[in-house]
Design a protein around this motif. Structure first.
Motif, PDB file in Angstrom:
ATOM      1  N   HIS A 192       0.818  -1.211   0.000  1.00  0.00           N
ATOM      2  CA  HIS A 192       0.000   0.000   0.000  1.00  0.00           C
ATOM      3  C   HIS A 192       0.858   1.270   0.000  1.00  0.00           C
ATOM      4  O   HIS A 192       0.330   2.374   0.120  1.00  0.00           O
ATOM      5  N   PHE A 193       2.146   1.093  -0.150  1.00  0.00           N
ATOM      6  CA  PHE A 193       3.060   2.230  -0.075  1.00  0.00           C
ATOM      7  C   PHE A 193       3.312   2.819  -1.460  1.00  0.00           C
ATOM      8  O   PHE A 193       3.460   2.092  -2.449  1.00  0.00           O
ATOM      9  N   LYS A 194       3.364   4.156  -1.538  1.00  0.00           N
ATOM     10  CA  LYS A 194       3.682   4.851  -2.773  1.00  0.00           C
ATOM     11  C   LYS A 194       4.851   5.799  -2.511  1.00  0.00           C
ATOM     12  O   LYS A 194       4.938   6.434  -1.464  1.00  0.00           O
ATOM     13  N   PRO A 200      -1.293   9.142   6.285  1.00  0.00           N
ATOM     14  CA  PRO A 200      -0.989   9.693   4.956  1.00  0.00           C
ATOM     15  C   PRO A 200       0.165   8.982   4.262  1.00  0.00           C
ATOM     16  O   PRO A 200       0.233   8.973   3.034  1.00  0.00           O
ATOM     17  N   LEU A 201       1.063   8.383   5.035  1.00  0.00           N
ATOM     18  CA  LEU A 201       2.146   7.612   4.424  1.00  0.00           C
ATOM     19  C   LEU A 201       1.595   6.451   3.605  1.00  0.00           C
ATOM     20  O   LEU A 201       2.169   6.058   2.584  1.00  0.00           O
ATOM     21  N   LEU A 202       0.453   5.921   4.039  1.00  0.00           N
ATOM     22  CA  LEU A 202      -0.212   4.830   3.319  1.00  0.00           C
ATOM     23  C   LEU A 202      -1.360   5.344   2.452  1.00  0.00           C
ATOM     24  O   LEU A 202      -2.171   4.550   1.973  1.00  0.00           O
ATOM     25  N   ASN A 203      -1.425   6.669   2.293  1.00  0.00           N
ATOM     26  CA  ASN A 203      -2.470   7.299   1.480  1.00  0.00           C
ATOM     27  C   ASN A 203      -3.862   7.018   2.042  1.00  0.00           C
ATOM     28  O   ASN A 203      -4.822   6.772   1.298  1.00  0.00           O
ATOM     29  N   TRP A 258       6.318  11.555   4.407  1.00  0.00           N
ATOM     30  CA  TRP A 258       5.622  11.288   5.661  1.00  0.00           C
ATOM     31  C   TRP A 258       6.399  10.309   6.546  1.00  0.00           C
ATOM     32  O   TRP A 258       6.241  10.328   7.773  1.00  0.00           O
ATOM     33  N   ALA A 281       1.184  10.190  11.287  1.00  0.00           N
ATOM     34  CA  ALA A 281       1.918  10.219  10.014  1.00  0.00           C
ATOM     35  C   ALA A 281       1.798   8.905   9.259  1.00  0.00           C
ATOM     36  O   ALA A 281       1.968   8.879   8.023  1.00  0.00           O
ATOM     37  N   ASP A 294       5.595   8.704  -3.630  1.00  0.00           N
ATOM     38  CA  ASP A 294       5.311  10.124  -3.411  1.00  0.00           C
ATOM     39  C   ASP A 294       4.859  10.421  -1.977  1.00  0.00           C
ATOM     40  O   ASP A 294       4.767  11.583  -1.578  1.00  0.00           O
ATOM     41  N   ARG A 295       4.608   9.378  -1.190  1.00  0.00           N
ATOM     42  CA  ARG A 295       4.225   9.565   0.214  1.00  0.00           C
ATOM     43  C   ARG A 295       5.430   9.449   1.153  1.00  0.00           C
ATOM     44  O   ARG A 295       5.289   9.553   2.374  1.00  0.00           O
TER      45      ARG A 295
END
Length: 368
Positions: free
Chosen positions: A53-55, A252-255, A61, A249, A57-58
């Motif tokens: 689930h990580f991207k 949002p790190l995982l959107n 965070w 944090a 662009d995040r």
């Protein structure tokens, strides 16, 4: 033949009954190896779940989460520094921070980690020439401030989440204040209890109890003025609050959307659950308590589970790893800075060393 002074106390004045710092470090390293070995597969599975689930662009965070956790260490270190200074002992800031990092790491490595990490921290303070009563007082007072802080955050979190009506929040807050004041008042009379124990002789079986009573009674003589107590409480709340920032944090790190109304209650409830668990770092109990609290307050279980896993990877795996490195570093140092003591604290240190020697002689006579 009489026991030599080296046997009774270390060259730094460490009591003979207190475990060697090297022994505690060795046990911590062994615990770290066992801990990571038994949970390697679990950590791997959780890391893969999070990575899916990580991207990229995040990624900033992640820096926010790590920075918040690092600043929480500083708050804990400054709690100890403020208490030691009030008692008449000063250590370099770098040394205080190193000890705070190592003690927190030890808490995450051992079952019931708060007790062994507190004992280790007391031993480290004694190694640096801090009187035993002051070392005990600083560690115990810091623990008391941490307990009050997390209970306060739980009440605030429950209020924000709308889980309790205002009347009950007020009643619980009043009970927390009254309980804290009552506890402090009771502690200030522990020296009276100690005098009673020492005036009654019930045989050899009571020696350990009397010694414990003596140590706690001496520590209870220290006082923190209201201004210092308020500063310690604010720093302690900051310690927990920055840890909450790490959890925030993670979303949002995982959107994922941040559940602002529920995050504080879920965090505080999980910390209470973890503190009652007899496992390293409260593993399993913290995760279950946090996800359950999120769900109770209306956060989707899937989102709560992912954020909790990421938060725990940072604060458990990361903190335990950094703490282990710091423990090893401290154990390899050839010299340690000696605390600068006020005249009163220096006199107390001499008295404490004399009492340790006397206890060693008494033990030698009893076993002769």
């Amino acid at each position: 033949m009489r026991r030599s002074e080296k046997d009774r106390t270390s060259k730094h004045g460490r009591p003979a009954w207190l475990p060697s710092p090297r022994l505690l470090v060795g046990l911590a390293v062994l615990a770290a190896v066992v801990f990571f070995a038994f949970h390697a597969s679990s950590f791997t599975h959780e890391a893969r779940t999070v990575l899916r689930h990580f991207k990229v662009d995040r990624l900033p965070w992640l820096g926010v989460a790590v920075a918040a956790e690092a600043l929480s260490f500083l708050c804990y270190a400054f709690v100890q520094r403020a208490l030691l200074i009030e008692g008449g002992a000063r250590l370099p800031r770098r040394d205080i921070v190193s000890l705070a990092v190592a003690a927190t790491g030890l808490t995450n490595l051992l079952p019931g980690g708060t007790a062994p990490s507190s004992g280790w921290l007391v031993a480290q303070y004694r190694k640096r020439g801090i009187p035993m009563p002051l070392a005990l007082w600083a560690v115990l007072a810091g623990g008391f401030a941490a307990t009050v802080s997390v209970l306060l955050l739980t009440l605030v979190g429950a209020s924000v989440a709308g889980l309790l009506p205002p009347l009950w929040i007020g009643v619980c807050a009043a009970a927390l204040v009254a309980g804290s004041i009552g506890f402090i008042a009771a502690v200030r009379h522990l020296d009276t209890v100690d005098r009673w124990f020492r005036s009654h002789h019930h045989g050899r079986s009571d020696r350990l109890l009397k010694r414990f009573s003596k140590r706690i009674g001496d520590a209870s003589k220290f006082r923190a003025p209201p201004a210092v107590g308020a500063r310690v409480l604010i720093l302690s709340v900051g310690n927990w609050g920055l840890d909450v920032g790490c959890l925030i944090a993670a979303f949002p790190l995982l959107n994922l959307p941040i559940p602002w109304r529920t995050v504080l209650f879920a965090y505080a409830f999980a910390q209470i659950a973890g503190s009652l668990a007899p496992v390293p770092g409260g593993i399993g109990f913290v995760e279950g308590g946090m996800v359950g609290a999120f769900a109770l307050a209306g956060t989707p279980v899937g989102d709560a589970l992912l954020a909790t896993i990421l938060y725990r990877l940072i604060t458990t795996l990361g903190v335990a790893g950094v703490g282990s490195v710091m423990l090893f570093h401290l154990s390899r140092k050839k010299s340690t800075p000696h605390a600068v003591l006020s005249p009163a604290a220096a006199e107390l240190d001499k008295q404490s060393e004399g009492e340790d020697e006397s206890e060693g002689e008494d033990e030698q006579h009893l076993t002769a």
